[in-house]
Design a protein around this motif. Structure first.
Motif, short mmCIF file in Angstrom:
data_model
loop_
_atom_site.label_atom_id
_atom_site.label_comp_id
_atom_site.label_asym_id
_atom_site.label_seq_id
_atom_site.Cartn_x
_atom_site.Cartn_y
_atom_site.Cartn_z
N ALA A 158 9.66 2.24 -5.16
CA ALA A 158 9.54 0.85 -5.63
C ALA A 158 10.91 0.21 -5.80
O ALA A 158 11.13 -0.93 -5.37
N VAL A 159 11.84 0.92 -6.43
CA VAL A 159 13.19 0.37 -6.63
C VAL A 159 13.90 0.21 -5.30
O VAL A 159 14.59 -0.78 -5.06
N LEU A 160 13.73 1.18 -4.41
CA LEU A 160 14.36 1.08 -3.09
C LEU A 160 13.82 -0.13 -2.33
O LEU A 160 14.59 -0.89 -1.71
N LEU A 161 12.51 -0.34 -2.38
CA LEU A 161 11.91 -1.51 -1.73
C LEU A 161 12.39 -2.80 -2.37
O LEU A 161 12.60 -3.81 -1.68
N ALA A 162 12.57 -2.80 -3.69
CA ALA A 162 13.08 -3.99 -4.37
C ALA A 162 14.50 -4.31 -3.89
O ALA A 162 14.84 -5.49 -3.67
N GLY A 163 15.32 -3.29 -3.73
CA GLY A 163 16.66 -3.50 -3.20
C GLY A 163 16.64 -4.02 -1.77
O GLY A 163 17.42 -4.92 -1.41
N LEU A 164 15.73 -3.48 -0.95
CA LEU A 164 15.60 -3.97 0.43
C LEU A 164 15.08 -5.40 0.45
O LEU A 164 15.50 -6.20 1.31
N ALA A 179 25.80 -3.79 -2.24
CA ALA A 179 26.25 -3.01 -3.39
C ALA A 179 25.07 -2.50 -4.21
O ALA A 179 25.07 -1.34 -4.67
N TRP A 180 24.05 -3.34 -4.38
CA TRP A 180 22.87 -2.90 -5.13
C TRP A 180 22.13 -1.80 -4.38
O TRP A 180 21.67 -0.83 -4.99
N LEU A 181 22.01 -1.93 -3.07
CA LEU A 181 21.37 -0.87 -2.28
C LEU A 181 22.15 0.43 -2.36
O LEU A 181 21.57 1.52 -2.45
N ALA A 182 23.47 0.33 -2.33
CA ALA A 182 24.32 1.52 -2.45
C ALA A 182 24.13 2.18 -3.82
O ALA A 182 24.03 3.42 -3.92
N ALA A 183 24.06 1.36 -4.87
CA ALA A 183 23.85 1.91 -6.22
C ALA A 183 22.49 2.59 -6.32
O ALA A 183 22.37 3.68 -6.91
N ILE A 184 21.45 1.97 -5.76
CA ILE A 184 20.12 2.56 -5.79
C ILE A 184 20.10 3.88 -5.02
O ILE A 184 19.55 4.89 -5.49
N SER A 185 20.72 3.89 -3.84
CA SER A 185 20.76 5.12 -3.03
C SER A 185 21.48 6.23 -3.77
O SER A 185 21.05 7.39 -3.77
#
Length: 201
Positions: A158-164, A179-185
């Protein structure tokens, strides 16, 4: 010791204060929109600000366990509040889009089907619904700790999809969504033990 001092101060913060402080941002944004503080496109800016704050809360919730494991900072007692606040802001973000922006059921369905960022965002929302519905002690007792933990691992996709959703919404290659996607990953990678075995926390 600094960590002990921090944890001692954190234990003194009541949970209701987290809900209150987190919840105040939404009415502030609506007040800004009503008084011209959100620029020439207040509805779009309201959508963006609500969605971004929801994403920040989701990422903050994802960071709570690694913060305890790696730094010793214990924020676990706030995790439910952070998660429910995040879901609340996702709901308000969605309602602003539905009621104030699109205002048409056929157009809503067309956007979900044809616009990838809307499709991704709706998928993230659907994954968050069972998490919010079971974020209570009664559900934990009914499901049992093992099944409850398995269900709540839905927060990872869910968080990964939110970042995408955020990254595909913004045109070009801006730094902030990346940057947000990198932090989530990075936070998701911290959840994995060696040889790909998932952590229980």
């Amino acid at each position: 010791m600094v960590v002990v001092w921090i944890n001692d101060r954190l234990r003194r913060i009541p949970i209701w204060a987290v809900y209150l402080c987190g919840g105040l941002y939404a009415p502030y944004l609506f007040w800004q929109g009503a008084t011209g503080g959100l620029g020439v496109e207040p509805i779009r800016e309201l959508e963006r600000a609500l969605g971004l704050f929801a994403l920040k809360l989701l990422v903050a919730g994802l960071a709570i366990s690694p913060a305890r494991r790696l730094a010793g900072v214990n924020l676990l007692r706030f995790r439910r509040a952070v998660g429910l606040l995040a879901f609340g802001y996702v709901c308000v973000h969605l309602l602003v889009w539905l009621v104030l922006d699109v205002q048409s059921l056929p157009l809503i369905w067309a956007d979900i089907v044809k616009r990838p960022y809307v499709t991704i965002g709706m998928a993230a929302f659907v994954l968050l619904i069972p998490l919010a519905a079971t974020s209570n002690d009664r559900s934990l007792r009914r499901l049992g700790p093992v099944r409850w933990r398995r269900l709540h691992r839905l927060v990872y996709p869910a968080v990964l999809l939110a970042g995408l959703h955020y990254a595909t919404l913004v045109k070009g290659l801006p730094i902030q969504p990346i940057a947000w996607l990198a932090a989530i990953s990075f936070l998701l990678m911290l959840r994995l033990r060696p040889f790909g075995r998932p952590s229980r926390v």
